[in-house]
Write a protein that holds these residues in place. Structure first.
Motif, mmCIF file in Angstrom:
data_model
loop_
_atom_site.group_PDB
_atom_site.id
_atom_site.type_symbol
_atom_site.label_atom_id
_atom_site.label_comp_id
_atom_site.label_asym_id
_atom_site.label_seq_id
_atom_site.Cartn_x
_atom_site.Cartn_y
_atom_site.Cartn_z
ATOM 1 N N ILE A 1 35.190 56.765 10.555
ATOM 2 C CA ILE A 1 35.768 57.638 11.588
ATOM 3 C C ILE A 1 36.085 59.038 11.045
ATOM 4 O O ILE A 1 35.796 60.039 11.718
ATOM 5 C CB ILE A 1 37.007 56.974 12.213
ATOM 6 C CG1 ILE A 1 36.584 55.775 13.061
ATOM 7 C CG2 ILE A 1 37.775 57.977 13.083
ATOM 8 C CD1 ILE A 1 37.715 55.029 13.704
ATOM 9 N N PRO A 2 36.671 59.172 9.840
ATOM 10 C CA PRO A 2 36.857 60.533 9.311
ATOM 11 C C PRO A 2 35.549 61.298 9.157
ATOM 12 O O PRO A 2 35.492 62.503 9.435
ATOM 13 C CB PRO A 2 37.522 60.287 7.946
ATOM 14 C CG PRO A 2 38.198 58.978 8.087
ATOM 15 C CD PRO A 2 37.303 58.164 8.969
ATOM 16 N N THR A 3 34.488 60.607 8.745
ATOM 17 C CA THR A 3 33.173 61.251 8.629
ATOM 18 C C THR A 3 32.660 61.681 9.996
ATOM 19 O O THR A 3 32.102 62.779 10.145
ATOM 20 C CB THR A 3 32.160 60.286 7.980
ATOM 21 O OG1 THR A 3 32.632 59.903 6.684
ATOM 22 C CG2 THR A 3 30.798 60.945 7.852
ATOM 23 N N ILE A 4 32.859 60.844 11.002
ATOM 24 C CA ILE A 4 32.418 61.172 12.358
ATOM 25 C C ILE A 4 33.169 62.392 12.879
ATOM 26 O O ILE A 4 32.582 63.295 13.488
ATOM 27 C CB ILE A 4 32.611 59.962 13.286
ATOM 28 C CG1 ILE A 4 31.696 58.815 12.852
ATOM 29 C CG2 ILE A 4 32.334 60.338 14.735
ATOM 30 C CD1 ILE A 4 31.956 57.511 13.598
ATOM 31 N N LEU A 5 34.474 62.436 12.644
ATOM 32 C CA LEU A 5 35.271 63.580 13.101
ATOM 33 C C LEU A 5 34.852 64.861 12.380
ATOM 34 O O LEU A 5 34.786 65.930 12.994
ATOM 35 C CB LEU A 5 36.759 63.291 12.885
ATOM 36 C CG LEU A 5 37.370 62.220 13.798
ATOM 37 C CD1 LEU A 5 38.781 61.867 13.342
ATOM 38 C CD2 LEU A 5 37.385 62.688 15.245
#
Length: 270
Positions: A193-197
């Protein structure tokens, strides 16, 4: 009691210092902006620069007010915003689907990797004339141009993020009898999720760039059209006004995603 008080006072001190630093950074940013605008206006008034070519803050404000008065600016902003948001959403959805397929199939990722690298490095402005021939001059062409600028880099970054998840967690899921689908849903996707954001923060700007490229070539409305029209009729104050509005839009969209990222991090900590 003393230890808890000391911890509380240390936390309060840290919060105060963090807020003070944040306020000082904001103040310096605004100061730099106002100094630049003041120097720009002063240079135009003193004829150091030619206001016909370089415009001035007062002429930009006058142009914006006149377009605001007849509501024409809202149509152009609305078109560009709509095209950018649609392009951005398509990039994220298609990027997630493609990165997931690459993660599921190692053979597919090995086959597609060189093609993704080539397509990502290809100047997308070179594809815009082809989009016009294939799709005509309309909103579809502009949205496709926006998608093309950001899509391949998004796929590469998301796939790289999927590959960097904790291998031990994946092994644990397999040990407990889980499938590859379980590994993806329970480990890979949550941990990414941090990578997606982060990818979203990058791609919202790239989608806007692609939309403007499309509007340069195939639009009758939008901020990109205003820039081209203003340069053709030598209304450079219109060009600069449109560029400034684009900067504001880019900053606002970036901040929205950054707020979502801060909310997610705060939720994880809590």
């Amino acid at each position: 009691m003393k230890n808890s008080k000391n911890v509380l006072s240390a936390q309060e001190l840290y919060i105060r210092q963090h807020r003070k630093h944040h306020h000082s950074v904001t103040f310096l940013r605004l100061l730099l902006l106002f100094l630049f605008l003041g120097l720009w206006e002063l240079s135009a008034d003193l004829k150091i620069i030619d206001s016909f070519f370089f415009s001035s803050p007062s002429r930009v404000v006058s142009c914006f007010v006149s377009m605001f008065a007849d509501y024409s600016i809202f149509a152009h902003i609305g078109v560009t915003l709509f095209e950018t948001i649609v392009s951005f959403l398509l990039v994220i959805v298609i990027g997630l689907v493609c990165a997931t397929l690459l993660w599921y199939s190692r053979s597919l990722s090995e086959i597609m990797e060189p093609y993704l690298v080539i397509l990502n490095s290809l100047p997308k402005s070179a594809l815009a004339p082809l989009f016009i021939v294939w799709l005509g001059t309309g909103m579809d062409t502009i949205i496709v141009a926006g998608v093309s600028v950001a899509l391949f880099g998004c796929i590469i970054s998301l796939y790289a993020g999927f590959q960097q998840v904790d291998k031990e967690k994946c092994t644990l899921i397999y040990t407990l009898g889980g499938t590859k689908k379980d590994v993806f849903l329970k480990v890979v996707l949550p941990d990414s999720i941090p990578t997606i954001l982060s990818a979203m923060k990058v791609n919202i700007g790239l989608a806007l760039v692609g939309v403007i490229i499309g509007e340069f070539l195939a639009a009758r409305r939008g901020l990109g059209y205003l820039i081209i029209y203003g340069s053709q009729v030598f209304q450079l104050h219109l060009v600069i006004t449109s560029i400034i509005i684009l900067c504001v839009i880019a900053m606002a969209l970036y901040q929205l995603i950054q707020y979502a990222e801060h909310w997610y991090r705060k939720r994880i900590i809590e």
